[in-house]
Write an enzyme that holds these catalytic residues in place. Sequence first.
Site, PDB file in Angstrom:
ATOM      1  N   ASN A  69     -11.558  -0.411  -5.456  1.00  0.00           N
ATOM      2  CA  ASN A  69     -11.745   0.744  -4.582  1.00  0.00           C
ATOM      3  C   ASN A  69     -12.506   1.785  -5.380  1.00  0.00           C
ATOM      4  OD1 ASN A  69     -10.163  -0.623  -2.771  1.00  0.00           O
ATOM      5  ND2 ASN A  69      -8.413   0.770  -2.872  1.00  0.00           N
TER       6      ASN A  69
ATOM      7  N   HIS B 205       0.870  -1.186   0.000  1.00  0.00           N
ATOM      8  CA  HIS B 205       0.000   0.000   0.000  1.00  0.00           C
ATOM      9  C   HIS B 205       0.910   1.241   0.000  1.00  0.00           C
ATOM     10  CE1 HIS B 205      -4.350   1.278   1.002  1.00  0.00           C
ATOM     11  NE2 HIS B 205      -3.694   2.411   0.807  1.00  0.00           N
TER      12      HIS B 205
HETATM   13  C1  PNW Z   1      -7.263   5.542  -1.646  1.00  0.00           C
HETATM   14  N1  PNW Z   1      -7.507   9.646  -6.694  1.00  0.00           N
HETATM   15  O1  PNW Z   1      -6.499   6.575  -2.193  1.00  0.00           O
HETATM   16  C2  PNW Z   1      -6.284   4.763  -0.782  1.00  0.00           C
HETATM   17  O2  PNW Z   1      -6.253   3.380  -1.020  1.00  0.00           O
HETATM   18  C3  PNW Z   1      -6.371   5.085   0.674  1.00  0.00           C
HETATM   19  O3  PNW Z   1      -5.116   4.846   1.264  1.00  0.00           O
HETATM   20  C4  PNW Z   1      -6.852   6.494   0.882  1.00  0.00           C
HETATM   21  O4  PNW Z   1      -6.815   6.900   2.214  1.00  0.00           O
HETATM   22  C5  PNW Z   1      -8.275   6.575   0.334  1.00  0.00           C
HETATM   23  O5  PNW Z   1      -8.359   6.114  -1.005  1.00  0.00           O
HETATM   24  C6  PNW Z   1      -8.879   7.976   0.415  1.00  0.00           C
HETATM   25  O6  PNW Z   1      -8.151   8.876  -0.365  1.00  0.00           O
HETATM   26  C7  PNW Z   1      -6.816   7.320  -3.311  1.00  0.00           C
HETATM   27  O7  PNW Z   1      -6.876  10.693  -6.889  1.00  0.00           O
HETATM   28  C8  PNW Z   1      -6.112   8.512  -3.491  1.00  0.00           C
HETATM   29  O8  PNW Z   1      -8.389   9.289  -7.519  1.00  0.00           O
HETATM   30  C9  PNW Z   1      -6.340   9.285  -4.608  1.00  0.00           C
HETATM   31  C10 PNW Z   1      -7.273   8.866  -5.550  1.00  0.00           C
HETATM   32  C11 PNW Z   1      -7.975   7.690  -5.371  1.00  0.00           C
HETATM   33  C12 PNW Z   1      -7.748   6.923  -4.236  1.00  0.00           C
END
Ligand code: PNW
Length: 458
Positions: A293, A119
Amino acid sequence: MIKFSNDFIWGTATSAYQIEGGHNADGKGPSIWDSYCTIPNRIKNNENGNVAIDHYNRYKEDVALLKSQGFKAYRFSISWSRIMPEGKGKINEEGILFYSNLIDELLKNDITPWVTLYHWDLPLALEMENDGWLNPDIADYFEAFAKVCFERFGDRVKNWITLNEPWVAAILGYGQGVFAPGRTSNSEPYLAAHHLILAHAKAVKQYRTNFNNQKGTIGITNNCDWREPLTDKLCDIDAAERALLFFIGWFADPVYFGDYPQVMKDRLGERLPKFTEEEKELIKDSSDFFGLNHYTTMYAAEDDHSGITGSVYGNGGISEDQDVILSQDESWPLTSFNWAVVPWGCYKLLDWISKRYNNPDIIITENGFACDDKVENGEVNDLERLDYYKQYLEACNKAIADGINLKGYFAWSLFDNFEWASGYSVRFGINYIDYKTLKRIPKASALWFKQIIKNNGW
Ligand code: PNW
């Protein structure tokens, strides 16, 4: 009346750097996030994960909380440099012991561990000595690390996730430069992603070849938003499809079909590395489930180069390569992270994945909502977050009713935590953290989850 099946997997998720702290405890080596956070002004308020929410020392209390809130499954990640301080070679037995104890504690409480191997917290030594994900050798190092985890934890861990969101690691780490290692380029993301995919595939082959007797499952987690055509013009419909292929197709097409989407090859030319025939064989069918996700939705329209250019951040690739302009509808409610709440987008994405990849088992490994929580009379009434979960779970339920093989759902996150470049300013947890005392305070959404898990619906 919303009902899920009795074997639906109800879980919640975290990741190592975001919660553990203990950044140099008991022989742990530094990761690229430990280092990145020391660069001034990269992280909001110059915060870092040195202590985070001190899960490293409080894991027993945290497992007890999980148990009391009724969760059947818990997704966490292993810090590579806690196990191998230099990323390769020497094993740190104290690091092994921490995860071993955590796993035992979960099993003692009837909670199934879902373990993510990567991660984003790459051992710093691999970045400095080997150029991290830009070097093809990284796939072998990752495989060797994964093997140690299968050997030491595989007797008890039956659900493995190789990588979390390689799209974020590639685009935000090597394209935008807003996440570690903080590089900006319009070709490095494609190279880093290539090696991420190969690393995943090698770890899966290692598991399936040498740990078959453990009878577990292994897969990859990708992130994707939904892209809705802005208008019903053919060019916008094509733009939305192209945006999805540059976002999730980039990683899922190799895993399901053995190669990148044709539209990426056509548009990227030499910047998109090529898989050899042998590599295609290795990668194809390398995931036992589709880890997803999902957080939000945007409109997609064709960029006709009349002036406004597409935004890069969150675009599922590099916008110039796609000719897609993204936007949000004014009527969509926004989270404090400016991600729009669009539950039907979740349904449409599940449907798109199911159709394109031949109805795989899907596990939503993250879904959640950021807001500005406040403690009032000892309580956190995060009703907006609760409403978000309710609407997204309704979309999931409809997907299942329509024959989509959605098998499980993990709320992001069990706790408020270190939200990467946003530091501690953004709260995603269903349990509130008072950052002065590190006290855990259950929010209304956690109490709601307890009820719906008990009844498998509401
Ligand atoms: C995910 N985007 O991050 C991660 O898996 C987590 O660690 C994080 O805390 C969570 O989502 C909330 O942000 C992302 O820019 C970060 O699309 C950025 C993006 C998507 C997911």
